[in-house]
Enzyme design. Sequence first.
Site, PDB file in Angstrom:
ATOM      1  N   GLY A  28       0.793  -1.218  -0.150  1.00 46.31           N
ATOM      2  CA  GLY A  28      -0.076  -0.132   0.091  1.00 46.31           C
ATOM      3  C   GLY A  28       0.791   1.401  -0.022  1.00 46.31           C
ATOM      4  N   LYS A  31       0.826   8.656   2.841  1.00 37.63           N
ATOM      5  CA  LYS A  31       1.110  10.083   2.536  1.00 37.63           C
ATOM      6  C   LYS A  31       2.793  10.249   2.480  1.00 37.63           C
ATOM      7  CE  LYS A  31       0.063  14.765   4.245  1.00 37.63           C
ATOM      8  NZ  LYS A  31      -0.678  15.229   5.608  1.00 37.63           N
ATOM      9  N   GLY A  33       5.114   7.745   2.020  1.00 40.09           N
ATOM     10  CA  GLY A  33       5.837   6.674   1.475  1.00 40.09           C
ATOM     11  C   GLY A  33       4.903   5.390   0.999  1.00 40.09           C
ATOM     12  N   VAL A  35       4.429   0.960   1.407  1.00 38.37           N
ATOM     13  CA  VAL A  35       4.815  -0.113   2.241  1.00 38.37           C
ATOM     14  C   VAL A  35       4.939  -1.243   1.493  1.00 38.37           C
ATOM     15  CG1 VAL A  35       3.612  -1.314   4.231  1.00 38.37           C
ATOM     16  CG2 VAL A  35       3.202   1.023   3.920  1.00 38.37           C
ATOM     17  N   LYS A  50       7.872  -0.434   5.714  1.00 35.61           N
ATOM     18  CA  LYS A  50       7.314   1.208   5.564  1.00 35.61           C
ATOM     19  C   LYS A  50       8.533   1.975   5.061  1.00 35.61           C
ATOM     20  CE  LYS A  50       3.708   4.109   7.080  1.00 35.61           C
ATOM     21  NZ  LYS A  50       2.739   4.186   8.393  1.00 35.61           N
ATOM     22  N   GLU A  99       5.086  -5.231  12.139  1.00 35.35           N
ATOM     23  CA  GLU A  99       4.214  -6.545  11.847  1.00 35.35           C
ATOM     24  C   GLU A  99       3.595  -6.656  10.698  1.00 35.35           C
ATOM     25  OE1 GLU A  99       1.824  -6.722  15.339  1.00 35.35           O
ATOM     26  OE2 GLU A  99       0.941  -8.630  14.642  1.00 35.35           O
ATOM     27  N   ASP A 144      -6.589   9.038  17.830  1.00 36.59           N
ATOM     28  CA  ASP A 144      -6.720   9.319  16.353  1.00 36.59           C
ATOM     29  C   ASP A 144      -7.299   7.792  16.112  1.00 36.59           C
ATOM     30  OD1 ASP A 144      -7.371  10.165  13.924  1.00 36.59           O
ATOM     31  OD2 ASP A 144      -5.464   9.946  13.365  1.00 36.59           O
ATOM     32  N   LYS A 146      -9.597   5.244  14.330  1.00 40.24           N
ATOM     33  CA  LYS A 146     -10.574   5.554  13.358  1.00 40.24           C
ATOM     34  C   LYS A 146     -10.398   4.276  12.688  1.00 40.24           C
ATOM     35  CE  LYS A 146      -7.497   8.649  10.868  1.00 40.24           C
ATOM     36  NZ  LYS A 146      -7.497   9.852  10.017  1.00 40.24           N
ATOM     37  N   ASN A 149      -7.235   3.574  10.743  1.00 35.81           N
ATOM     38  CA  ASN A 149      -6.017   3.288  11.419  1.00 35.81           C
ATOM     39  C   ASN A 149      -6.043   1.841  11.883  1.00 35.81           C
ATOM     40  OD1 ASN A 149      -4.848   5.566  10.874  1.00 35.81           O
ATOM     41  ND2 ASN A 149      -5.484   6.748  12.702  1.00 35.81           N
ATOM     42  N   ASP A 162      -0.695   3.041  13.222  1.00 27.92           N
ATOM     43  CA  ASP A 162      -0.716   4.429  13.076  1.00 27.92           C
ATOM     44  C   ASP A 162      -0.734   5.180  14.478  1.00 27.92           C
ATOM     45  OD1 ASP A 162      -0.682   6.924  12.068  1.00 27.92           O
ATOM     46  OD2 ASP A 162      -1.715   6.469  10.400  1.00 27.92           O
ATOM     47  N   THR A 179      -9.448  13.107  13.695  1.00 20.10           N
ATOM     48  CA  THR A 179     -10.404  13.676  12.483  1.00 20.10           C
ATOM     49  C   THR A 179     -11.524  14.052  13.113  1.00 20.10           C
ATOM     50  OG1 THR A 179      -9.160  11.592  11.560  1.00 20.10           O
ATOM     51  CG2 THR A 179     -11.307  12.403  10.678  1.00 20.10           C
TER      52      THR A 179
END
Length: 284
Positions: A28, A31, A33, A35, A50, A99, A144, A146, A149, A162, A179
């Site tokens: 994936g 923002k 870089g 993974v 990552k 992980e 954060d 959500k 994450n 995250d 958020t």
Amino acid sequence: MAAAKIISHEDPKEYWSLKDFDIGRLLGEGKFGKVYLAREKQSGYVVALKIIFKEKLDKYRYHSHLRREIEIQHSLSHPNVLRLFAWFHDETRIFLVLEYAAGHELYKLLKDLKYFSEQRAATYIASLARALAYCHEKHVIHRDIKPENLLLDMEGHLKIADFGWAVQSSSKRRTMCGTIDYLAPEMIENKEHDHAVDNWTLGVLCYEFLYGVPPFEEHDQNDTFRRIMKVDLNFPSTPRVSPEAKDLITKLLVKDSSKRLSLKKILEHPWIVKNADLEQHDSK
Ligand code: AMP
């Protein structure tokens, strides 16, 4: 255990380099870089690597955030918190050895299923409550939580990923972050806040898992703010949600942060006891 080699290095920066890994497919892109799936050559241990470009960190002035994220995530070890095994860097990039979460991303699963069954929702909420209790014990507030994450491993166990907005502090905080839809009233008002912001967010998530949308969602951000401040909570008639689930949500979405249900009480709540699959979080 193969992971032990990775975990045991006290100063990863001194020991690790890209040469230690076989790089596989792209998992994936975020923002900062990309993974990749990777395998540590000596142990054969599969990880997610990552790669963060330093140039992008400069552009978004994200250095201190990333440092905090690394320090916090590296210090945590819980079955429902994504492990950060190690990190290293070269001239242009920072590498995080994470992980590997082989399952779906939770927000995509929610999008596909539209909403979760009570069993699935309760299992995820119980996993989150346990992980957050562990974080709070270590004075880490996530701030954060959500769906974006949250990752799932091969067996479907939830992993908090995250820690970009997390903070390690036992005193009250004043920074506005997170958020909008998941923000607790005290954060919107820019008041001091503590670990109870995560408990509020569990209420928002529980609602979103069961109804498919967060409870205070509006097109206009100001309307969302207003609804959060009033705790303008409605339960639609479809999908059908049990009164016990609504009871838990109502006890978490409480404006006075000191009156929100504690994480311990969430785990003892009849809806969780009845619906959560305990094997899901005991098995690792
Ligand atoms: P991020 O930069 O953290 O937003 O990650 C970008 C994407 O990479 C995510 O949306 C996931 O699809 C994937 N990804 C990130 N971390 C992992 C991981 N540990 N295991 C599997 N996939 C991941």
